[in-house]
Design an enzyme around this catalytic site. Structure first.
Site, PDB file in Angstrom:
ATOM      1  N   ARG A  74     -88.353  -4.701  79.765  1.00 40.83           N
ATOM      2  CA  ARG A  74     -87.846  -4.284  78.165  1.00 40.83           C
ATOM      3  C   ARG A  74     -86.440  -3.750  78.127  1.00 40.83           C
ATOM      4  NH1 ARG A  74     -92.516  -0.174  76.331  1.00 40.83           N
ATOM      5  NH2 ARG A  74     -91.252  -0.658  74.391  1.00 40.83           N
ATOM      6  N   VAL A 107     -87.416   4.037  71.408  1.00 38.62           N
ATOM      7  CA  VAL A 107     -87.164   4.282  72.861  1.00 38.62           C
ATOM      8  C   VAL A 107     -86.042   3.534  73.041  1.00 38.62           C
ATOM      9  CG1 VAL A 107     -89.441   4.862  73.378  1.00 38.62           C
ATOM     10  CG2 VAL A 107     -88.814   2.495  73.899  1.00 38.62           C
ATOM     11  N   HIS A 123     -90.784   9.694  71.245  1.00 39.85           N
ATOM     12  CA  HIS A 123     -91.312   8.933  72.239  1.00 39.85           C
ATOM     13  C   HIS A 123     -90.776   8.657  73.545  1.00 39.85           C
ATOM     14  CE1 HIS A 123     -94.010   7.455  68.855  1.00 39.85           C
ATOM     15  NE2 HIS A 123     -94.504   8.672  69.283  1.00 39.85           N
ATOM     16  N   THR A 209     -91.424   2.792  59.521  1.00 39.36           N
ATOM     17  CA  THR A 209     -92.424   3.174  60.163  1.00 39.36           C
ATOM     18  C   THR A 209     -93.645   3.238  59.384  1.00 39.36           C
ATOM     19  OG1 THR A 209     -93.344   5.108  61.419  1.00 39.36           O
ATOM     20  CG2 THR A 209     -91.703   5.436  59.950  1.00 39.36           C
ATOM     21  N   SER A 210     -94.819   2.515  59.958  1.00 34.43           N
ATOM     22  CA  SER A 210     -95.999   2.446  59.223  1.00 34.43           C
ATOM     23  C   SER A 210     -96.485   3.781  58.634  1.00 34.43           C
ATOM     24  CB  SER A 210     -97.085   1.547  59.688  1.00 34.43           C
ATOM     25  OG  SER A 210     -97.328   2.166  61.112  1.00 34.43           O
TER      26      SER A 210
END
Ligand code: ZN
Length: 265
Positions: A74, A107, A123, A209-210
């Site tokens: 990642r 992140v 986070h 963001t949801s």
């Protein structure tokens, strides 16, 4: 809902004139930078694993090497991405407006790469490792030897394998990704800072963001109850949309440069 021009100008004016502006960002912020979302990223070697199989303390306890390799992969994806026009607009605005705070669920470090400072990362961060023993956070080394990494507690640097650290006199600690995993609490200092800023904010801008990831999802309503004006920027309506004072339909890269550059009417 796309705001018509005069409504957009009124929202832009409120945002720009706020003495204390709090910006909250989520995954949608980085979508146009080519950072795949958590789930989209599960391709190739990793397609057979779900994030729940990898982003947990239990997974790290059972298969630390696999979990670290997933985070290495990642990190490589993020290294190939670049901040977009939305990240740059926020960084530029912050330089001229010290009353702005930036809190992110991401992140990926793209806000910092765009030039933002003092970013509160709720986070965690892909760029760092954290010691399981002493909780020290250390930059992931450029000369990563691979495998499971350890350090000598108190040394301030990443060591290497268990064997190489065991030769040293001081206690050794195993290093994990500096990420908040499923089932873990947010870092207390980051959360307290974000909550305080939410209560103090005049305007809150919620971007990409949801509004469904708790407890970060509570910040807009904490701010609103304390009197803030809340603006959402998202391509599609979300669970948050009925609660906010204004919605601007569009992506972060489309909307933020306009919202922060439009001269007051
Ligand atoms: Zn340590």
């Amino acid at each position: 809902m796309l705001l018509c021009a005069h409504e957009f100008a009124a929202v832009a004016e409120r945002v720009q004139q706020a003495p204390r502006l709090l910006v909250l960002t989520g995954a949608g912020m980085s979508a146009e930078s080519g950072v795949p979302t958590f789930r989209e990223a599960q391709t190739g070697l990793w397609a057979r694993f779900s994030p729940e199989d990898l982003a947990t303390p239990q997974a790290f306890a059972a298969t630390p090497e696999r979990v670290l390799d997933w985070y290495r992969w990642r990190r490589d994806l993020v290294a190939k991405a670049a901040p977009n026009a939305g990240h740059r607009a926020l960084a530029q605005w912050q330089r001229g407006h010290p009353g702005m705070d930036l809190v992110t669920q991401n992140v990926d470090g793209l806000h910092q790469r765009a030039g933002s400072t003092g970013v509160v990362e709720l986070h965690g961060r892909l760029s760092h490792l954290r010691c399981e023993q002493c909780a020290q956070s250390l930059p992931w080394p450029d000369d990563d030897p691979g495998g499971v990494l350890w350090h000598q507690c108190g040394s301030g640097s990443v060591g290497g394998s268990r064997k190489s650290i065991a030769a040293l006199a001081a206690p050794a600690g195993r290093l994990r990704p500096d990420i908040v995993w499923f089932g873990e609490a947010l870092p207390a200092a980051a959360w307290e800072h974000a909550e305080r800023r939410a209560r103090e904010a005049d305007v809150v801008l919620v971007v990409g963001t949801s509004g469904l990831v708790h407890p970060a999802a509570a910040l807009p309503s904490i701010a609103q109850r304390a009197g803030a004006y809340v603006v959402e920027v998202n391509p599609q309506p979300t669970a948050l949309s009925p609660e906010v004072d204004a919605c601007v339909s569009g992506t972060a890269a489309e909307v933020l440069p306009q919202l922060l550059a439009m001269p007051p009417a």
